[in-house]
Design a protein around this motif. Structure first.
Motif, PDB file in Angstrom:
ATOM      1  N   GLY A  32       0.516  -1.348   0.315  1.00  0.00           N
ATOM      2  CA  GLY A  32      -0.302   0.286   0.182  1.00  0.00           C
ATOM      3  C   GLY A  32       0.894   1.165  -0.488  1.00  0.00           C
ATOM      4  O   GLY A  32       1.142   2.363  -0.446  1.00  0.00           O
ATOM      5  N   GLY A  33       2.194   1.371   0.527  1.00  0.00           N
ATOM      6  CA  GLY A  33       2.785   2.270   0.917  1.00  0.00           C
ATOM      7  C   GLY A  33       3.344   2.342  -0.787  1.00  0.00           C
ATOM      8  O   GLY A  33       3.874   3.645  -0.826  1.00  0.00           O
ATOM      9  N   LEU A  34       4.233   1.036  -1.082  1.00  0.00           N
ATOM     10  CA  LEU A  34       4.166   1.368  -2.553  1.00  0.00           C
ATOM     11  C   LEU A  34       3.552   1.389  -3.671  1.00  0.00           C
ATOM     12  O   LEU A  34       3.491   2.355  -4.939  1.00  0.00           O
ATOM     13  CB  LEU A  34       5.238   0.197  -3.307  1.00  0.00           C
ATOM     14  CG  LEU A  34       5.841  -0.262  -2.333  1.00  0.00           C
ATOM     15  CD1 LEU A  34       7.200  -1.806  -2.797  1.00  0.00           C
ATOM     16  CD2 LEU A  34       7.491   0.978  -2.468  1.00  0.00           C
ATOM     17  N   THR A  35       2.759   1.578  -3.665  1.00  0.00           N
ATOM     18  CA  THR A  35       1.078   1.686  -4.133  1.00  0.00           C
ATOM     19  C   THR A  35       1.312   3.704  -4.011  1.00  0.00           C
ATOM     20  O   THR A  35       0.775   4.073  -5.011  1.00  0.00           O
ATOM     21  CB  THR A  35      -0.510   1.267  -4.272  1.00  0.00           C
ATOM     22  OG1 THR A  35       0.603   0.140  -4.619  1.00  0.00           O
ATOM     23  CG2 THR A  35      -1.309   1.872  -5.320  1.00  0.00           C
ATOM     24  N   THR A  36       0.953   4.212  -2.450  1.00  0.00           N
ATOM     25  CA  THR A  36       1.220   5.777  -3.366  1.00  0.00           C
ATOM     26  C   THR A  36       2.395   6.168  -3.043  1.00  0.00           C
ATOM     27  O   THR A  36       2.062   7.493  -3.416  1.00  0.00           O
ATOM     28  CB  THR A  36       0.784   5.518  -1.077  1.00  0.00           C
ATOM     29  OG1 THR A  36      -0.121   4.951  -0.493  1.00  0.00           O
ATOM     30  CG2 THR A  36       0.886   7.053  -0.838  1.00  0.00           C
ATOM     31  N   ILE A 107     -12.378  14.387  -2.276  1.00  0.00           N
ATOM     32  CA  ILE A 107     -11.189  15.124  -1.548  1.00  0.00           C
ATOM     33  C   ILE A 107     -10.587  16.354  -1.668  1.00  0.00           C
ATOM     34  O   ILE A 107     -10.273  17.119  -1.473  1.00  0.00           O
ATOM     35  CB  ILE A 107     -10.572  14.147  -0.880  1.00  0.00           C
ATOM     36  CG1 ILE A 107     -11.014  13.183   0.509  1.00  0.00           C
ATOM     37  CG2 ILE A 107      -9.117  14.393   0.312  1.00  0.00           C
ATOM     38  CD1 ILE A 107     -10.662  11.638   0.759  1.00  0.00           C
ATOM     39  N   MET A 108     -10.240  14.926  -2.846  1.00  0.00           N
ATOM     40  CA  MET A 108      -8.942  16.844  -3.305  1.00  0.00           C
ATOM     41  C   MET A 108      -9.969  17.790  -4.187  1.00  0.00           C
ATOM     42  O   MET A 108      -9.638  19.335  -3.933  1.00  0.00           O
ATOM     43  CB  MET A 108      -8.416  15.973  -5.032  1.00  0.00           C
ATOM     44  CG  MET A 108      -7.733  14.966  -5.467  1.00  0.00           C
ATOM     45  SD  MET A 108      -6.418  15.154  -4.212  1.00  0.00           S
ATOM     46  CE  MET A 108      -5.665  16.189  -5.873  1.00  0.00           C
ATOM     47  N   ILE A 125      -3.336  13.728   2.809  1.00  0.00           N
ATOM     48  CA  ILE A 125      -3.665  12.670   2.987  1.00  0.00           C
ATOM     49  C   ILE A 125      -4.877  12.393   2.911  1.00  0.00           C
ATOM     50  O   ILE A 125      -5.572  11.748   3.435  1.00  0.00           O
ATOM     51  CB  ILE A 125      -4.733  14.348   3.976  1.00  0.00           C
ATOM     52  CG1 ILE A 125      -3.641  15.652   4.397  1.00  0.00           C
ATOM     53  CG2 ILE A 125      -5.878  14.011   4.340  1.00  0.00           C
ATOM     54  CD1 ILE A 125      -4.547  17.188   4.810  1.00  0.00           C
ATOM     55  N   ASP A 126      -5.553  12.862   1.507  1.00  0.00           N
ATOM     56  CA  ASP A 126      -6.237  12.132   0.721  1.00  0.00           C
ATOM     57  C   ASP A 126      -5.693  10.354   0.812  1.00  0.00           C
ATOM     58  O   ASP A 126      -6.537   9.480   0.373  1.00  0.00           O
ATOM     59  CB  ASP A 126      -6.054  12.242  -0.972  1.00  0.00           C
ATOM     60  CG  ASP A 126      -6.979  11.630  -1.825  1.00  0.00           C
ATOM     61  OD1 ASP A 126      -8.070  11.397  -1.828  1.00  0.00           O
ATOM     62  OD2 ASP A 126      -6.170  10.689  -2.979  1.00  0.00           O
ATOM     63  N   GLN A 127      -4.234   9.989   0.267  1.00  0.00           N
ATOM     64  CA  GLN A 127      -3.929   8.947  -0.003  1.00  0.00           C
ATOM     65  C   GLN A 127      -3.612   7.841   0.747  1.00  0.00           C
ATOM     66  O   GLN A 127      -4.286   6.874   1.677  1.00  0.00           O
ATOM     67  CB  GLN A 127      -2.284   8.750   0.139  1.00  0.00           C
ATOM     68  CG  GLN A 127      -2.142   8.886  -2.199  1.00  0.00           C
ATOM     69  CD  GLN A 127      -2.858   8.349  -2.858  1.00  0.00           C
ATOM     70  OE1 GLN A 127      -2.833   7.183  -3.141  1.00  0.00           O
ATOM     71  NE2 GLN A 127      -4.149   8.442  -3.136  1.00  0.00           N
ATOM     72  N   VAL A 128      -3.467   8.994   2.630  1.00  0.00           N
ATOM     73  CA  VAL A 128      -3.655   7.836   3.373  1.00  0.00           C
ATOM     74  C   VAL A 128      -4.940   7.466   3.551  1.00  0.00           C
ATOM     75  O   VAL A 128      -5.751   6.345   4.407  1.00  0.00           O
ATOM     76  CB  VAL A 128      -3.472   8.976   4.860  1.00  0.00           C
ATOM     77  CG1 VAL A 128      -3.708   8.488   6.529  1.00  0.00           C
ATOM     78  CG2 VAL A 128      -2.025   9.091   4.654  1.00  0.00           C
ATOM     79  N   ASN A 134      -9.498   1.372   1.299  1.00  0.00           N
ATOM     80  CA  ASN A 134      -8.833   0.190  -0.111  1.00  0.00           C
ATOM     81  C   ASN A 134      -8.242  -1.043   0.739  1.00  0.00           C
ATOM     82  O   ASN A 134      -8.819  -2.411   0.601  1.00  0.00           O
ATOM     83  CB  ASN A 134      -7.867   0.556  -1.041  1.00  0.00           C
ATOM     84  CG  ASN A 134      -8.717   1.358  -2.244  1.00  0.00           C
ATOM     85  OD1 ASN A 134      -9.651   1.522  -2.333  1.00  0.00           O
ATOM     86  ND2 ASN A 134      -7.586   2.606  -2.519  1.00  0.00           N
ATOM     87  N   TRP A 135      -8.126  -1.384   2.544  1.00  0.00           N
ATOM     88  CA  TRP A 135      -7.830  -2.014   3.053  1.00  0.00           C
ATOM     89  C   TRP A 135      -8.983  -3.000   2.658  1.00  0.00           C
ATOM     90  O   TRP A 135      -8.963  -4.484   3.093  1.00  0.00           O
ATOM     91  CB  TRP A 135      -6.719  -1.802   4.443  1.00  0.00           C
ATOM     92  CG  TRP A 135      -7.460  -3.053   5.548  1.00  0.00           C
ATOM     93  CD1 TRP A 135      -8.462  -3.082   6.383  1.00  0.00           C
ATOM     94  CD2 TRP A 135      -6.444  -4.277   5.503  1.00  0.00           C
ATOM     95  NE1 TRP A 135      -7.478  -4.263   6.983  1.00  0.00           N
ATOM     96  CE2 TRP A 135      -6.769  -4.818   6.506  1.00  0.00           C
ATOM     97  CE3 TRP A 135      -5.614  -5.052   4.089  1.00  0.00           C
ATOM     98  CZ2 TRP A 135      -6.232  -6.197   6.631  1.00  0.00           C
ATOM     99  CZ3 TRP A 135      -5.078  -5.626   4.746  1.00  0.00           C
ATOM    100  CH2 TRP A 135      -5.815  -6.929   5.909  1.00  0.00           C
ATOM    101  N   PHE A 136     -10.244  -2.179   4.033  1.00  0.00           N
ATOM    102  CA  PHE A 136     -11.346  -2.754   4.266  1.00  0.00           C
ATOM    103  C   PHE A 136     -12.199  -2.648   2.942  1.00  0.00           C
ATOM    104  O   PHE A 136     -12.928  -4.533   3.005  1.00  0.00           O
ATOM    105  CB  PHE A 136     -12.424  -1.681   4.929  1.00  0.00           C
ATOM    106  CG  PHE A 136     -11.444  -1.443   6.681  1.00  0.00           C
ATOM    107  CD1 PHE A 136     -11.503  -2.888   7.108  1.00  0.00           C
ATOM    108  CD2 PHE A 136     -10.521  -0.571   6.374  1.00  0.00           C
ATOM    109  CE1 PHE A 136     -11.433  -1.921   8.502  1.00  0.00           C
ATOM    110  CE2 PHE A 136     -10.394   0.199   7.862  1.00  0.00           C
ATOM    111  CZ  PHE A 136     -11.194  -0.694   8.410  1.00  0.00           C
ATOM    112  N   PHE A 137     -11.851  -2.572   1.730  1.00  0.00           N
ATOM    113  CA  PHE A 137     -12.639  -2.762   1.000  1.00  0.00           C
ATOM    114  C   PHE A 137     -11.923  -4.727  -0.209  1.00  0.00           C
ATOM    115  O   PHE A 137     -13.024  -5.414  -0.101  1.00  0.00           O
ATOM    116  CB  PHE A 137     -12.336  -2.578  -0.425  1.00  0.00           C
ATOM    117  CG  PHE A 137     -13.472  -0.760  -0.511  1.00  0.00           C
ATOM    118  CD1 PHE A 137     -15.039  -0.823   0.561  1.00  0.00           C
ATOM    119  CD2 PHE A 137     -12.664   0.500  -0.626  1.00  0.00           C
ATOM    120  CE1 PHE A 137     -15.465   0.552   0.676  1.00  0.00           C
ATOM    121  CE2 PHE A 137     -13.468   1.342  -0.799  1.00  0.00           C
ATOM    122  CZ  PHE A 137     -14.902   1.645  -0.221  1.00  0.00           C
ATOM    123  N   SER A 138     -10.955  -4.540   0.590  1.00  0.00           N
ATOM    124  CA  SER A 138     -10.157  -5.751  -0.227  1.00  0.00           C
ATOM    125  C   SER A 138     -10.205  -6.339   0.284  1.00  0.00           C
ATOM    126  O   SER A 138      -9.974  -7.449  -0.169  1.00  0.00           O
ATOM    127  CB  SER A 138      -8.373  -5.211  -0.318  1.00  0.00           C
ATOM    128  OG  SER A 138      -8.379  -5.063  -1.484  1.00  0.00           O
TER     129      SER A 138
END
Length: 146
Positions: A32-36, A107-108, A125-128, A134-138
Protein backbone atom coordinates in the motif's frame (compact mmCIF):
# COMPACT_ATOMS: atom_id res chain seq x y z
CA UNK A 1 26.34 -19.17 25.20
CA UNK A 2 23.27 -21.39 25.45
CA UNK A 3 21.24 -18.58 27.01
CA UNK A 4 22.06 -16.35 24.05
CA UNK A 5 21.16 -19.03 21.51
CA UNK A 6 17.95 -19.84 23.38
CA UNK A 7 16.94 -16.19 23.47
CA UNK A 8 17.72 -15.76 19.79
CA UNK A 9 15.77 -18.83 18.70
CA UNK A 10 12.87 -17.86 20.99
CA UNK A 11 12.88 -14.37 19.49
CA UNK A 12 12.98 -15.84 16.02
CA UNK A 13 9.97 -18.07 16.77
CA UNK A 14 8.09 -15.07 18.13
CA UNK A 15 8.86 -13.06 14.97
CA UNK A 16 7.75 -15.96 12.79
CA UNK A 17 4.49 -16.27 14.72
CA UNK A 18 3.87 -12.53 14.39
CA UNK A 19 4.64 -12.69 10.66
CA UNK A 20 2.20 -15.57 10.12
CA UNK A 21 -0.48 -13.84 12.14
CA UNK A 22 -0.11 -10.36 10.62
CA UNK A 23 1.31 -11.20 7.20
CA UNK A 24 -1.59 -9.72 5.23
CA UNK A 25 -1.61 -6.49 7.23
CA UNK A 26 2.16 -6.03 7.04
CA UNK A 27 2.28 -6.89 3.34
CA UNK A 28 -0.64 -4.56 2.66
CA UNK A 29 1.09 -1.73 4.53
CA UNK A 30 4.27 -2.31 2.52
CA UNK A 31 2.61 -2.63 -0.89
CA UNK A 32 0.00 0.00 0.00
CA UNK A 33 2.93 2.29 0.73
CA UNK A 34 4.46 1.49 -2.65
CA UNK A 35 1.09 2.02 -4.33
CA UNK A 36 0.86 5.39 -2.60
CA UNK A 37 4.33 6.28 -3.88
CA UNK A 38 3.29 5.32 -7.43
CA UNK A 39 0.12 7.41 -7.08
CA UNK A 40 1.92 10.40 -5.55
CA UNK A 41 4.79 10.43 -8.07
CA UNK A 42 2.52 10.01 -11.10
CA UNK A 43 0.23 12.73 -9.74
CA UNK A 44 3.18 15.07 -9.21
CA UNK A 45 4.58 14.55 -12.69
CA UNK A 46 1.27 14.72 -14.58
CA UNK A 47 0.05 17.67 -12.50
CA UNK A 48 2.89 19.71 -14.04
CA UNK A 49 1.13 19.70 -17.43
CA UNK A 50 -2.49 18.69 -16.77
CA UNK A 51 -5.24 19.95 -14.43
CA UNK A 52 -5.12 18.29 -11.01
CA UNK A 53 -8.25 16.18 -11.53
CA UNK A 54 -6.84 14.74 -14.78
CA UNK A 55 -3.49 14.12 -13.06
CA UNK A 56 -5.33 12.42 -10.20
CA UNK A 57 -7.20 10.18 -12.66
CA UNK A 58 -3.99 9.09 -14.42
CA UNK A 59 -2.32 8.49 -11.04
CA UNK A 60 -5.33 6.48 -9.88
CA UNK A 61 -5.35 4.27 -12.99
CA UNK A 62 -1.64 3.39 -12.82
CA UNK A 63 -1.63 2.86 -9.08
CA UNK A 64 -4.73 0.63 -9.21
CA UNK A 65 -3.06 -1.58 -11.82
CA UNK A 66 0.01 -1.81 -9.57
CA UNK A 67 -2.17 -2.48 -6.51
CA UNK A 68 -4.13 -5.26 -8.19
CA UNK A 69 -1.02 -7.23 -9.07
CA UNK A 70 0.66 -6.77 -5.68
CA UNK A 71 -2.50 -7.37 -3.66
CA UNK A 72 -3.39 -10.51 -5.58
CA UNK A 73 0.08 -12.00 -5.53
CA UNK A 74 1.78 -10.90 -2.31
CA UNK A 75 -0.82 -9.53 0.09
CA UNK A 76 -3.82 -11.84 -0.11
CA UNK A 77 -2.19 -14.71 -2.04
CA UNK A 78 -5.31 -15.02 -4.16
CA UNK A 79 -5.28 -18.16 -6.29
CA UNK A 80 -7.85 -18.00 -9.06
CA UNK A 81 -7.98 -21.06 -11.26
CA UNK A 82 -10.57 -20.18 -13.88
CA UNK A 83 -11.05 -17.30 -16.28
CA UNK A 84 -14.47 -16.63 -14.76
CA UNK A 85 -12.98 -16.38 -11.27
CA UNK A 86 -10.28 -13.99 -12.49
CA UNK A 87 -12.87 -11.81 -14.26
CA UNK A 88 -15.03 -11.72 -11.13
CA UNK A 89 -12.01 -10.78 -9.00
CA UNK A 90 -10.81 -8.07 -11.43
CA UNK A 91 -14.33 -6.65 -11.73
CA UNK A 92 -14.73 -6.60 -7.98
CA UNK A 93 -11.28 -5.06 -7.42
CA UNK A 94 -11.73 -2.29 -9.99
CA UNK A 95 -15.35 -1.73 -8.93
CA UNK A 96 -14.40 -1.03 -5.33
CA UNK A 97 -11.37 0.98 -6.46
CA UNK A 98 -13.73 3.01 -8.64
CA UNK A 99 -15.76 3.75 -5.53
CA UNK A 100 -12.62 4.91 -3.74
CA UNK A 101 -11.68 6.91 -6.87
CA UNK A 102 -14.82 9.02 -6.51
CA UNK A 103 -14.03 9.57 -2.83
CA UNK A 104 -10.46 10.43 -3.88
CA UNK A 105 -11.67 12.99 -6.42
CA UNK A 106 -14.09 14.48 -3.89
CA UNK A 107 -11.32 14.92 -1.32
CA UNK A 108 -9.15 16.60 -3.97
CA UNK A 109 -11.96 18.96 -5.04
CA UNK A 110 -12.78 19.92 -1.45
CA UNK A 111 -9.14 20.28 -0.43
CA UNK A 112 -7.84 22.12 -3.48
CA UNK A 113 -10.74 23.92 -5.17
CA UNK A 114 -12.95 24.71 -2.18
CA UNK A 115 -10.39 25.13 0.61
CA UNK A 116 -7.47 26.31 -1.52
CA UNK A 117 -5.08 23.72 -0.10
CA UNK A 118 -1.68 22.83 -1.42
CA UNK A 119 -2.15 19.98 -3.96
CA UNK A 120 0.80 18.00 -2.53
CA UNK A 121 -0.53 18.16 1.03
CA UNK A 122 -4.12 17.44 0.00
CA UNK A 123 -2.91 14.47 -2.07
CA UNK A 124 -0.95 13.10 0.90
CA UNK A 125 -3.94 13.33 3.26
CA UNK A 126 -6.15 11.90 0.51
CA UNK A 127 -3.88 8.88 0.06
CA UNK A 128 -3.91 8.00 3.76
CA UNK A 129 -7.71 7.93 3.72
CA UNK A 130 -7.87 5.98 0.46
CA UNK A 131 -5.33 3.33 1.57
CA UNK A 132 -7.41 2.60 4.69
CA UNK A 133 -10.65 2.41 2.67
CA UNK A 134 -9.06 0.13 0.09
CA UNK A 135 -7.76 -2.22 2.81
CA UNK A 136 -11.30 -2.76 4.07
CA UNK A 137 -12.69 -3.17 0.56
CA UNK A 138 -9.98 -5.72 -0.31
CA UNK A 139 -10.14 -7.66 2.93
CA UNK A 140 -13.92 -7.77 3.30
CA UNK A 141 -15.17 -7.96 -0.27
CA UNK A 142 -12.56 -8.63 -2.96
CA UNK A 143 -10.05 -11.20 -1.68
CA UNK A 144 -12.21 -12.67 1.09
CA UNK A 145 -11.80 -16.31 2.08
CA UNK A 146 -8.22 -16.40 0.84
Amino acid sequence: MNAINYGTSESMRTLQQLWRRYHAVLAYLFFGGLTTVVNYVVFGITNLWTPYLVANTIAWLLSVLFAYVTNKRWVFDAQTSTTGAVLKEVTSFFGFRLLSYFIDQLIMIIGISWLGGNPWLVKLIDQVIIVVLNWFFSKLFIFKNR
